[in-house]
Design a protein around this motif. Structure first.
Motif, mmCIF file in Angstrom:
data_model
loop_
_atom_site.group_PDB
_atom_site.id
_atom_site.type_symbol
_atom_site.label_atom_id
_atom_site.label_comp_id
_atom_site.label_asym_id
_atom_site.label_seq_id
_atom_site.Cartn_x
_atom_site.Cartn_y
_atom_site.Cartn_z
ATOM 1 N N ILE A 28 0.810 -1.209 0.000
ATOM 2 C CA ILE A 28 0.000 0.000 0.000
ATOM 3 C C ILE A 28 0.851 1.270 0.000
ATOM 4 O O ILE A 28 0.322 2.367 -0.231
ATOM 5 C CB ILE A 28 -0.936 0.023 1.220
ATOM 6 N N TYR A 29 2.148 1.149 0.229
ATOM 7 C CA TYR A 29 3.005 2.333 0.267
ATOM 8 C C TYR A 29 3.643 2.631 -1.083
ATOM 9 O O TYR A 29 4.496 3.530 -1.190
ATOM 10 C CB TYR A 29 4.095 2.168 1.330
ATOM 11 N N PHE A 30 3.236 1.915 -2.128
ATOM 12 C CA PHE A 30 3.769 2.191 -3.456
ATOM 13 C C PHE A 30 3.545 3.635 -3.893
ATOM 14 O O PHE A 30 4.410 4.209 -4.574
ATOM 15 C CB PHE A 30 3.177 1.223 -4.486
ATOM 16 N N PRO A 31 2.394 4.277 -3.573
ATOM 17 C CA PRO A 31 2.222 5.680 -3.980
ATOM 18 C C PRO A 31 3.357 6.595 -3.537
ATOM 19 O O PRO A 31 3.683 7.560 -4.238
ATOM 20 C CB PRO A 31 0.901 6.079 -3.308
ATOM 21 N N LEU A 32 3.969 6.299 -2.385
ATOM 22 C CA LEU A 32 5.074 7.139 -1.918
ATOM 23 C C LEU A 32 6.238 7.101 -2.898
ATOM 24 O O LEU A 32 6.776 8.154 -3.284
ATOM 25 C CB LEU A 32 5.522 6.675 -0.530
ATOM 26 N N ALA A 33 6.608 5.888 -3.333
ATOM 27 C CA ALA A 33 7.707 5.764 -4.296
ATOM 28 C C ALA A 33 7.315 6.339 -5.653
ATOM 29 O O ALA A 33 8.076 7.102 -6.273
ATOM 30 C CB ALA A 33 8.110 4.294 -4.439
ATOM 31 N N ALA A 34 6.115 6.002 -6.121
ATOM 32 C CA ALA A 34 5.690 6.431 -7.451
ATOM 33 C C ALA A 34 5.575 7.948 -7.550
ATOM 34 O O ALA A 34 6.027 8.554 -8.534
ATOM 35 C CB ALA A 34 4.357 5.778 -7.806
ATOM 36 N N CYS A 35 4.988 8.581 -6.548
ATOM 37 C CA CYS A 35 4.773 10.021 -6.610
ATOM 38 C C CYS A 35 6.071 10.806 -6.428
ATOM 39 O O CYS A 35 6.234 11.885 -7.009
ATOM 40 C CB CYS A 35 3.744 10.445 -5.571
ATOM 41 N N LEU A 36 6.994 10.288 -5.631
ATOM 42 C CA LEU A 36 8.289 10.963 -5.492
ATOM 43 C C LEU A 36 9.105 10.835 -6.774
ATOM 44 O O LEU A 36 9.738 11.802 -7.221
ATOM 45 C CB LEU A 36 9.052 10.401 -4.295
ATOM 46 N N VAL A 37 9.102 9.653 -7.367
ATOM 47 C CA VAL A 37 9.766 9.491 -8.666
ATOM 48 C C VAL A 37 9.091 10.382 -9.702
ATOM 49 O O VAL A 37 9.752 11.051 -10.508
ATOM 50 C CB VAL A 37 9.747 8.015 -9.119
ATOM 51 N N GLY A 38 7.751 10.408 -9.666
ATOM 52 C CA GLY A 38 7.028 11.272 -10.583
ATOM 53 C C GLY A 38 7.368 12.732 -10.389
ATOM 54 O O GLY A 38 7.548 13.475 -11.360
ATOM 55 N N GLY A 39 7.470 13.188 -9.132
ATOM 56 C CA GLY A 39 7.847 14.563 -8.871
ATOM 57 C C GLY A 39 9.223 14.897 -9.419
ATOM 58 O O GLY A 39 9.436 15.972 -9.985
ATOM 59 N N LEU A 40 10.159 13.959 -9.271
ATOM 60 C CA LEU A 40 11.508 14.168 -9.798
ATOM 61 C C LEU A 40 11.488 14.267 -11.321
ATOM 62 O O LEU A 40 12.101 15.169 -11.908
ATOM 63 C CB LEU A 40 12.416 13.023 -9.353
ATOM 64 N N VAL A 41 10.767 13.353 -11.968
ATOM 65 C CA VAL A 41 10.696 13.350 -13.434
ATOM 66 C C VAL A 41 10.009 14.612 -13.946
ATOM 67 O O VAL A 41 10.500 15.274 -14.868
ATOM 68 C CB VAL A 41 9.945 12.092 -13.927
ATOM 69 N N VAL A 42 8.880 14.956 -13.348
ATOM 70 C CA VAL A 42 8.137 16.151 -13.768
ATOM 71 C C VAL A 42 8.980 17.409 -13.550
ATOM 72 O O VAL A 42 9.035 18.301 -14.411
ATOM 73 C CB VAL A 42 6.808 16.253 -12.994
ATOM 74 N N LEU B 181 3.086 13.171 -18.468
ATOM 75 C CA LEU B 181 3.942 12.735 -17.361
ATOM 76 C C LEU B 181 3.252 12.779 -15.995
ATOM 77 O O LEU B 181 3.279 11.787 -15.251
ATOM 78 C CB LEU B 181 5.229 13.564 -17.335
ATOM 79 N N PRO B 182 2.628 13.902 -15.601
ATOM 80 C CA PRO B 182 1.984 13.914 -14.268
ATOM 81 C C PRO B 182 0.859 12.891 -14.155
ATOM 82 O O PRO B 182 0.615 12.359 -13.071
ATOM 83 C CB PRO B 182 1.442 15.346 -14.156
ATOM 84 N N LEU B 183 0.186 12.616 -15.272
ATOM 85 C CA LEU B 183 -0.916 11.652 -15.245
ATOM 86 C C LEU B 183 -0.410 10.232 -15.045
ATOM 87 O O LEU B 183 -1.050 9.420 -14.368
ATOM 88 C CB LEU B 183 -1.718 11.755 -16.551
ATOM 89 N N PHE B 184 0.745 9.910 -15.622
ATOM 90 C CA PHE B 184 1.331 8.581 -15.437
ATOM 91 C C PHE B 184 1.556 8.274 -13.965
ATOM 92 O O PHE B 184 1.389 7.127 -13.526
ATOM 93 C CB PHE B 184 2.675 8.478 -16.169
ATOM 94 N N PHE B 185 1.953 9.294 -13.192
ATOM 95 C CA PHE B 185 2.347 9.080 -11.799
ATOM 96 C C PHE B 185 1.234 9.408 -10.801
ATOM 97 O O PHE B 185 1.506 9.598 -9.621
ATOM 98 C CB PHE B 185 3.604 9.887 -11.490
ATOM 99 N N GLY B 186 0.002 9.462 -11.275
ATOM 100 C CA GLY B 186 -1.129 9.609 -10.364
ATOM 101 C C GLY B 186 -1.518 11.022 -10.026
ATOM 102 O O GLY B 186 -2.252 11.233 -9.050
ATOM 103 N N GLY B 187 -1.059 12.008 -10.793
ATOM 104 C CA GLY B 187 -1.384 13.398 -10.503
ATOM 105 C C GLY B 187 -2.873 13.659 -10.460
ATOM 106 O O GLY B 187 -3.632 13.158 -11.299
ATOM 107 N N SER B 188 -3.303 14.457 -9.501
ATOM 108 C CA SER B 188 -4.719 14.792 -9.342
ATOM 109 C C SER B 188 -5.076 15.951 -10.259
ATOM 110 O O SER B 188 -5.454 17.044 -9.826
ATOM 111 C CB SER B 188 -5.022 15.158 -7.882
ATOM 112 N N ILE B 189 -4.939 15.714 -11.558
ATOM 113 C CA ILE B 189 -5.186 16.732 -12.578
ATOM 114 C C ILE B 189 -5.895 16.068 -13.744
ATOM 115 O O ILE B 189 -5.882 14.848 -13.884
ATOM 116 C CB ILE B 189 -3.874 17.373 -13.078
ATOM 117 N N GLY B 190 -6.513 16.887 -14.598
ATOM 118 C CA GLY B 190 -7.129 16.379 -15.803
ATOM 119 C C GLY B 190 -6.226 16.603 -17.007
ATOM 120 O O GLY B 190 -5.316 17.430 -16.961
#
Length: 441
Positions: A51-65, A106-115
């Protein structure tokens, strides 16, 4: 001369249909890639973790974005800025088309709360400008393909023809022009208002045909669930104002959060990586505690409809109000995109929460809460209702309009009040009611 004019008109209408079809196909293609990317990150990779995968995914996503923004700049532009440029200039630059498309995904791939609507509309406007530039020798009005394509893209993204049709016409006046002036000696096609309506209709038909046809053949696309059964009784009407006030409060908070995060982002200066990492961290924490706060919200709204009765009113309300906080944070801190799908989801979640509390008809609660929330964010009740036809029944139009009007009437703090513009797209993407404001300060 008459024959040449008729030939030009015919060629223009055919070009409009093709432009609409290209816009619809491009929107479908990017959404198809978006779904593939989300599935890979969250199903193939995330399915192997806890259940803690979002932490890794969103931090990696933040770095990439953040790194992408540092290298290429703050793309994509928000929907409101795109439409303002198209309305003002009749065109949209297409030299960064690839960058805009990647930045939108890119933000959508990592779960961004955007459209996805902001990036998609900008990319389509660029493509249509490119086509118009190569066909302008047939008449100056071929440059109108940019406006037509932008409208067709909105219709395809939301599968809401009325919203896409009204967006470019909203506030149309002297600056809108029907025919364009064009250079001296150019064979222009003067479009009276009736002809303009026909042209827009052709573009919408082409866009929706391509979008829905490709979706039927290959899957993909993006749409909110369709709610059809609504009961409007005495008990529901008694709850209309309280429901609308709750939704309007959420919309008011969205605008307040947006202003606060805009200022915070401005004070941090040019630090795209740091800002994107902060947004990723907050998104991850919320995603662990309240999983439905992640992503654009269209799939989550459908899932919520299946499980809301088992969640409890508090969890549903917390999810909706957390959504109106995390979406402007994402947009202002570099996870750039649209806000329409997230705020609609927030209204749906709050509506389910109020249905659990009051016992009123669930779809009635969804209509009232969502319309008030969207109305408070867009500040344009009619446009809010036209947008919400994509998921709510026509029978609820009066409820939606009253709630949207109440939401739009709730005054914002003086610091957030800004002059409206006639951009046609409603509220800026993630912005307070300023028609030309960008997505990040």
């Amino acid at each position: 001369m008459k024959l040449a004019k008729l030939a030009n008109r015919t060629l223009f209408v055919l070009s409009v249909v093709v432009t609409g079809s290209v816009a619809g196909a491009f929107v479908w293609a990017l959404l198809f890639v978006m779904n593939l990317g989300i599935s890979f990150v969250w199903d193939n990779v995330g399915g192997r973790f806890g259940i803690y995968f979002p932490l890794a995914a969103c931090l990696v996503g933040g770095l990439v974005v953040g790194l992408f923004a540092k290298r290429f700049g703050p793309y994509p532009e928000d929907l409101d800025a795109v439409m303002a440029k198209v309305k003002r200039d009749g065109r949209y630059d297409y030299d960064k088309l690839g960058v805009m498309s990647i930045a939108a995904l890119l933000p959508l791939f990592f779960g961004g709360s955007i459209g996805p609507e902001a990036g998609l509309t900008g990319a389509v406007a660029g493509i249509c400008t490119w086509v118009g530039d190569r066909m302008k020798r047939f008449g100056a009005d071929f440059q109108q393909l940019t406006s037509v394509g932008t409208m067709a893209a909105l219709s395809a993204i939301f599968t809401a023809p009325l919203f896409g049709f009204a967006a470019p016409l909203y506030g149309d006046g002297k600056d809108g022009g029907e025919g364009g002036d064009g250079p001296k000696g150019a064979a222009t096609i003067t479009l009276p208002k009736n002809s303009k309506i026909v042209v827009y209709f052709c573009a919408i038909a082409g866009a929706l045909a391509a979008f829905m046809g490709l979706g039927a053949l290959f899957g993909g696309g993006m749409s909110l669930p369709r709610f059809t059964d609504i009961h409007v009784g005495t008990a529901e009407l008694a709850w209309l104002l309280p429901l609308a006030f709750v939704g309007a409060a959420a919309g008011w908070l969205f605008c307040v959060f947006d202003g606060l995060f805009e200022r915070a982002a401005g004070k941090m200066g040019d630090r795209p990586v740091a800002k994107a990492l902060i947004a990723g961290l907050v998104l991850a924490v919320l995603g662990i505690l309240l999983p439905f706060t992640m992503f654009a919200g269209e799939v989550q709204a459908e899932q919520l409809g299946e499980v809301w009765t088992s969640m409890g009113a508090l969890a549903l309300l917390a999810t909706g109000f957390a959504k109106v906080m995390i979406t402007p944070l994402c947009i202002r801190f570099g996870w750039r995109g649209g806000h329409f799908f997230p705020v609609i989801f927030a209204g749906v979640s709050i509506g389910y929460g109020m249905a659990a509390l009051t016992g009123a008809d669930p779809v009635f609660c969804l209509c009232a809460c969502t319309a008030a929330l969207v109305g408070a964010v867009m500040r344009q009740p009619l446009m809010a209702v036209l947008l919400l036809f994509l998921c709510f029944p026509v029978k609820g139009v009066v409820v939606m309009f009253l709630a949207a009007a109440l939401g739009a009437a709730i005054p914002l703090p003086k610091a957030l009040r800004k002059d409206k513009g006639g951009n046609g797209g409603g509220q800026a993407e993630g912005a307070a009611p300023d028609a030309g404001q960008g997505a990040e300060g």
